[in-house]
Design an enzyme around this catalytic site. Structure first.
Site, PDB file in Angstrom:
ATOM      1  N   ARG A 162       0.823  -1.226   0.000  1.00 58.01           N
ATOM      2  CA  ARG A 162       0.000   0.000   0.000  1.00 58.01           C
ATOM      3  C   ARG A 162       0.852   1.270   0.000  1.00 58.01           C
ATOM      4  O   ARG A 162       0.514   2.263   0.650  1.00 58.01           O
ATOM      5  CB  ARG A 162      -0.947   0.036   1.207  1.00 58.01           C
ATOM      6  N   SER A 232     -11.043  -0.517   3.061  1.00 58.00           N
ATOM      7  CA  SER A 232     -10.323  -0.666   4.336  1.00 58.00           C
ATOM      8  C   SER A 232      -9.956   0.706   4.878  1.00 58.00           C
ATOM      9  O   SER A 232      -9.357   1.512   4.163  1.00 58.00           O
ATOM     10  CB  SER A 232      -9.033  -1.461   4.118  1.00 58.00           C
ATOM     11  N   GLU A 328      -5.714   4.243   6.056  1.00 54.75           N
ATOM     12  CA  GLU A 328      -5.394   4.059   4.629  1.00 54.75           C
ATOM     13  C   GLU A 328      -5.871   5.227   3.768  1.00 54.75           C
ATOM     14  O   GLU A 328      -5.080   5.781   2.992  1.00 54.75           O
ATOM     15  CB  GLU A 328      -5.984   2.738   4.109  1.00 54.75           C
TER      16      GLU A 328
END
Ligand SMILES: Cc1cc2nc3c(=O)[nH]c(=O)nc-3n(C[C@H](O)[C@H](O)[C@H](O)COP(=O)(O)OP(=O)(O)OC[C@H]3O[C@@H](n4cnc5c(N)ncnc54)[C@H](O)[C@@H]3O)c2cc1C
Length: 333
Positions: A162, A232, A328
């Site tokens: 990520r 998420s 995130e």
């Protein structure tokens, strides 16, 4: 010069947001003009795609640029591969669908990830054991400070879980205009993640894996068109092996995934669920009943309340497990 009017900015979380000057750039000249406008007027530049990974403020000051160029094409790579060129404004899922329809392997596990192609390299999108970095050949960008073009190879993008160069040193400094992927003509199924293997035959076609991924995602994740969310809300924490080892002694059932560098990835959703948050509601927001990693918006809420809930979850997980979760989605505005 492209139109730069005030506009309501749709976002998957369903937060109210008005962009002071919104530009949907359909040509490279439009992109360059938007960058020049922000520089000339000395105002902030906000770069958005589908706004599926953003926590937006009620007002976005300055120029908000969305790349709307959405063409794609391909050429033969070698006898086993295809090079796919996709412009930043194309829907990521539409690109995946088009490639799967042609029988090309590589991005079928990344089906149904919302958003645009241009955002895919920013956080190195990933799902079901596959990351964009596995298939990415190059990223084409335009620099915000002078409009010059540049091309980054996969290695230069510094991809990690990520994460990429575009989230760190180049954050807010470049506009992604195009990505190049190298896909395979040969079967290359990856089904080691979750219950994917149980859903498809031993030697599946690429379409079967795509269908299975779509089915699992529809079962487990809320559809933003129905219930606001940004996927998420936290990344999975990656710990030193000693720290993870201590936790495993206390919680032997804790899901854990040893990484090639010796560190251990934990499932943030499991940690949040163990703290009792799954399925709970806090005013206009809540924690999804099937996936504790997803914060949902029932409507009528604001960013402050959402971030207060996220902080409460983060602090509770920290106090319970000694693990600090990281958000995130990016804050913008
Ligand atoms: C239901 C749901 C499920 C999701 N599942 C996943 C998943 O499985 N895996 C995963 O990795 N993500 C997932 N996400 C998160 C999200 O879909 C991805 O991060 C996606 O790549 C964001 O694309 P976007 O176009 O909406 O980007 P935005 O949210 O608009 O922007 C995200 C970031 O990218 C930057 N950006 C966007 N376009 C450009 C551009 N052209 N040039 C430079 N910077 C740009 C923005 O400035 C911002 O920092 C999910 C989200 C939702 C709502």
């Amino acid at each position: 010069m492209p139109l730069a009017d005030a506009a309501t900015l749709d976002n998957t979380l369903g937060l109210p947001c008005r962009a002071e000057r919104f530009i949907a750039a359909t040509t490279r000249d439009d992109i360059r003009a938007a960058l020049a406008m922000a520089r000339r007027d000395e105002v902030p530049l906000n770069i958005v795609g589908g706004a599926s990974n953003l926590v937006l403020a009620p007002t976005l000051p300055g120029v908000t640029l969305q790349v709307a160029c959405d063409d794609w094409w391909w050429e033969a790579g070698d006898d086993q591969t295809i090079l796919v060129y996709a412009q930043a404004g194309l829907s990521w899922h539409d690109l995946v669908t088009a490639c799967v329809e042609r029988g090309w392997w590589g991005i079928e596990n990344l089906a149904l990830i919302p958003g645009h192609v241009g955002a895919a390299p920013i956080q190195n999108i990933g799902a079901y054991g596959v990351e964009l970095a596995d298939v990415l050949e190059a990223v084409h960008v335009m620099y915000c400070d002078d409009g010059r073009d540049a091309v980054f190879s996969r290695d230069e993008c510094e991809f990690a879980y990520r994460d990429s160069l575009f989230k760190r040193a180049l954050a807010g400094r470049v506009v992604v205009t195009q990505v190049v992927l190298r896909l395979s003509r040969r079967p290359a199924p990856r089904m080691g993640y979750g219950d994917l293997a149980e859903r498809v035959a031993l030697h599946p076609e690429v379409r079967a894996i795509f269908d299975a991924v779509c089915a699992v995602r529809r079962e487990k994740l809320p559809d933003p068109a129905v219930l606001g969310n940004a996927g998420s809300f936290f990344t999975n924490p990656v710990l030193e092996a000693t720290h993870a080892g201590r936790l495993l002694q206390e919680y032997p059932a804790m899901p854990h995934f040893p990484q090639p560098n010796g560190r251990v990835k934990l499932a943030a959703g499991w940690l949040i669920e163990r703290c009792g948050f799954k399925g709970t509601r806090w005013g206009a927001f809540g924690v999804h009943e099937r996936q504790a990693l997803v914060l949902v918006h029932f409507g009528g809420g604001d960013r402050q309340a959402l971030l207060a809930l996220a902080d409460h979850i983060r602090d509770t997980v920290q106090q319970t497990f000694g693990v600090m979760l990281e958000r995130e989605p990016r804050l913008m505005g």
